[in-house]
Motif scaffolding. Structure first.
Motif, mmCIF file in Angstrom:
data_model
loop_
_atom_site.group_PDB
_atom_site.id
_atom_site.type_symbol
_atom_site.label_atom_id
_atom_site.label_comp_id
_atom_site.label_asym_id
_atom_site.label_seq_id
_atom_site.Cartn_x
_atom_site.Cartn_y
_atom_site.Cartn_z
ATOM 1 N N ARG A 79 -4.067 28.005 -21.434
ATOM 2 C CA ARG A 79 -4.639 29.262 -21.479
ATOM 3 C C ARG A 79 -3.984 30.232 -20.501
ATOM 4 N NH1 ARG A 79 -10.796 26.773 -21.926
ATOM 5 N NH2 ARG A 79 -10.124 25.260 -23.369
ATOM 6 N N THR B 257 -10.274 46.229 -24.861
ATOM 7 C CA THR B 257 -10.210 47.006 -26.315
ATOM 8 C C THR B 257 -11.592 46.725 -26.976
ATOM 9 O OG1 THR B 257 -9.646 44.812 -27.275
ATOM 10 C CG2 THR B 257 -8.007 46.189 -26.182
ATOM 11 N N ALA B 258 -12.803 46.409 -26.275
ATOM 12 C CA ALA B 258 -14.052 46.171 -26.931
ATOM 13 C C ALA B 258 -14.638 47.486 -27.310
ATOM 14 C CB ALA B 258 -15.149 45.328 -25.869
ATOM 15 N N ASN C 204 -9.690 37.867 -19.270
ATOM 16 C CA ASN C 204 -9.399 38.411 -20.726
ATOM 17 C C ASN C 204 -9.188 39.745 -20.687
ATOM 18 O OD1 ASN C 204 -9.431 38.635 -23.298
ATOM 19 N ND2 ASN C 204 -11.623 37.802 -23.551
ATOM 20 N N ARG C 205 -7.987 40.282 -20.796
ATOM 21 C CA ARG C 205 -7.757 41.746 -20.918
ATOM 22 C C ARG C 205 -8.182 42.226 -22.351
ATOM 23 N NH1 ARG C 205 -1.466 40.670 -19.080
ATOM 24 N NH2 ARG C 205 -2.191 38.900 -19.368
ATOM 25 N N GLU C 206 -8.301 41.319 -23.306
ATOM 26 C CA GLU C 206 -8.946 41.783 -24.628
ATOM 27 C C GLU C 206 -10.427 42.520 -24.299
ATOM 28 O OE1 GLU C 206 -7.628 41.867 -27.495
ATOM 29 O OE2 GLU C 206 -5.759 41.218 -26.468
ATOM 30 N N LEU C 207 -11.111 42.009 -23.313
ATOM 31 C CA LEU C 207 -12.331 42.943 -23.128
ATOM 32 C C LEU C 207 -12.176 44.424 -22.919
ATOM 33 C CD1 LEU C 207 -13.915 40.271 -20.621
ATOM 34 C CD2 LEU C 207 -14.241 40.577 -22.974
ATOM 35 N N ASP D 216 -2.770 33.060 -20.841
ATOM 36 C CA ASP D 216 -3.072 34.644 -20.851
ATOM 37 C C ASP D 216 -4.546 34.653 -20.048
ATOM 38 O OD1 ASP D 216 -4.157 32.698 -22.995
ATOM 39 O OD2 ASP D 216 -4.597 34.534 -24.056
ATOM 40 N N LEU D 217 -5.294 33.786 -19.958
ATOM 41 C CA LEU D 217 -6.622 33.868 -19.393
ATOM 42 C C LEU D 217 -6.621 33.753 -17.899
ATOM 43 C CD1 LEU D 217 -8.792 32.737 -22.253
ATOM 44 C CD2 LEU D 217 -8.275 34.959 -21.735
ATOM 45 N N ARG E 227 -18.091 49.551 -24.037
ATOM 46 C CA ARG E 227 -18.013 49.366 -22.669
ATOM 47 C C ARG E 227 -18.879 50.233 -21.949
ATOM 48 N NH1 ARG E 227 -12.800 51.035 -22.636
ATOM 49 N NH2 ARG E 227 -12.710 51.004 -24.868
ATOM 50 N N GLY F 141 -12.876 33.237 -21.748
ATOM 51 C CA GLY F 141 -12.860 34.764 -22.434
ATOM 52 C C GLY F 141 -13.731 35.723 -22.180
#
Length: 348
Positions: free
Chosen positions: A203, A230-231, A225-228, A205-206, A234, A313
């Motif tokens: 993993r 895009t939540a 987790n950079r996807e956070l 990326d994480l 926030r 993540g």
């Protein structure tokens, strides 16, 4: 350890030189103390073997993460365990070999005639002998670097080669046992090293640091987790220091409920109330983004429970500052800046 000694050692621990090979300023390295020592192979070559198994395998199974040592790894391991034979005042508590480094715990039970560093130098010299025998026994200095796996030779002021025969990087990193329960945390960390390495490979990326991520008006480095980011929901966490008792609990509950409903909480966790919110959310495995004052290096990795949180993540750690090994004290300006960063990240 009595309270006076603890406070003295704690003060020394805070005076760290800006180097991963720092020594503790003012510490008596001949006295009774327990240490965790880390030594790294020159060029971080994986000469000690390989980590095998599965990161998700049960600890007692055949597929459990573990090191399979090379011949050099076996010899280095043997020399580490033999330290107490050469120095009866020292007890070897633990050793964890990794492909390109080792972690070991030593207990100096009785006062040494000479500082611990000299005993470790002797260990390195013995390991160098094994290294030369295994890697330099057939004129490998004359072979191209890509054939030998050796780093490009380094020259000293007299033009002599000082690379060949040196297995480890100069010096070493050490930690002093200063707190109750720290030994058990060290032992758990050593045992968990193979699993953590497998997870980093699975993993990246994480679990690997990233740099120069432009978010709003700041460039960040971080891990997680950079996807956070895009939540869809926030929220920056701000809790007044004036809140106490039932009012504080009600505010914490409000933020936690928002996180249960899918909101990613963002905070530097500075005030007691903000720390409580982020701690409660973290313990409930809810997604969080933490803004930090200290940054990361290419070799940084999440610590302790943060490692699993990043790998799952549910955690992102961000800093707009470069990494430093020196202890820094948050200023009022720092706190204001970090809270503004959290607010901006919630509004991107």
């Amino acid at each position: 350890m009595d309270k006076e000694t603890y406070e003295k050692q704690k003060a020394f621990a805070g005076e760290k030189k800006p180097s991963m090979k720092r020594r503790y300023v003012g510490h008596d390295y001949t006295g009774r103390m327990m240490y965790m020592v880390t030594m790294v192979v020159e060029g971080r070559r994986p000469l000690f073997g390989a980590v095998v198994g599965r990161s998700d395998a049960p600890p007692d199974s055949e597929e459990a993460p573990r090191m399979e040592l090379s011949e050099l790894g076996r010899r280095v391991s043997h020399e580490w365990l033999a330290t107490q034979q050469h120095h009866p005042e020292i007890t070897v508590v633990a050793l964890q070999m990794m492909p390109d480094h080792l972690h070991g715990i030593l207990f100096v039970r009785e006062r040494l005639e000479k500082p611990l560093g000299l005993a470790l130098r002797g260990f390195k010299q013995k390991c160098n002998q094994h290294y030369r025998e295994l890697f330099l026994g057939v004129s490998s200095i004359a072979l191209p670097t890509q054939q030998t796996g050796l780093p490009t030779p380094k020259k000293d002021r007299r033009g002599e080669d000082r690379t060949h025969g040196l297995l480890f990087e100069p010096s070493f990193n050490d930690k002093l046992l200063l707190r109750e329960g720290e030994l058990q945390r060290w032992l758990a960390y050593l045992r968990d090293n193979p699993r953590r390495l497998l997870m980093k490979r699975e993993r990246p990326d994480l679990l690997k640091p990233f740099f120069n991520l432009q978010l709003g008006s700041h460039a960040y480095n971080g891990i997680g987790n950079r996807e956070l980011l895009t939540a869809p929901r926030r929220q920056a966490v701000r809790v007044s220091r004036r809140l106490v008792g039932e009012q504080l609990e009600a505010e914490v509950a409000r933020y936690v409920e928002a996180a249960r409903q899918g909101t990613v909480l963002i905070s530097p966790a500075i005030s007691p109330g903000e720390k409580l919110v982020m701690r409660r959310a973290f313990d409930l495995h809810l997604p969080t983004i933490v803004v930090l004052r200290n940054g990361f290096t290419p070799l940084s990795k999440p610590k302790g429970e943060q490692f699993d949180a990043c790998s799952q993540g549910r955690l992102l750690m961000l800093s707009a500052w470069a990494h430093t090994n020196e202890r820094t004290t948050l200023t009022a300006h720092d706190c204001q800046q970090m809270n503004l960063m959290a607010l901006e990240l919630s509004e991107l």
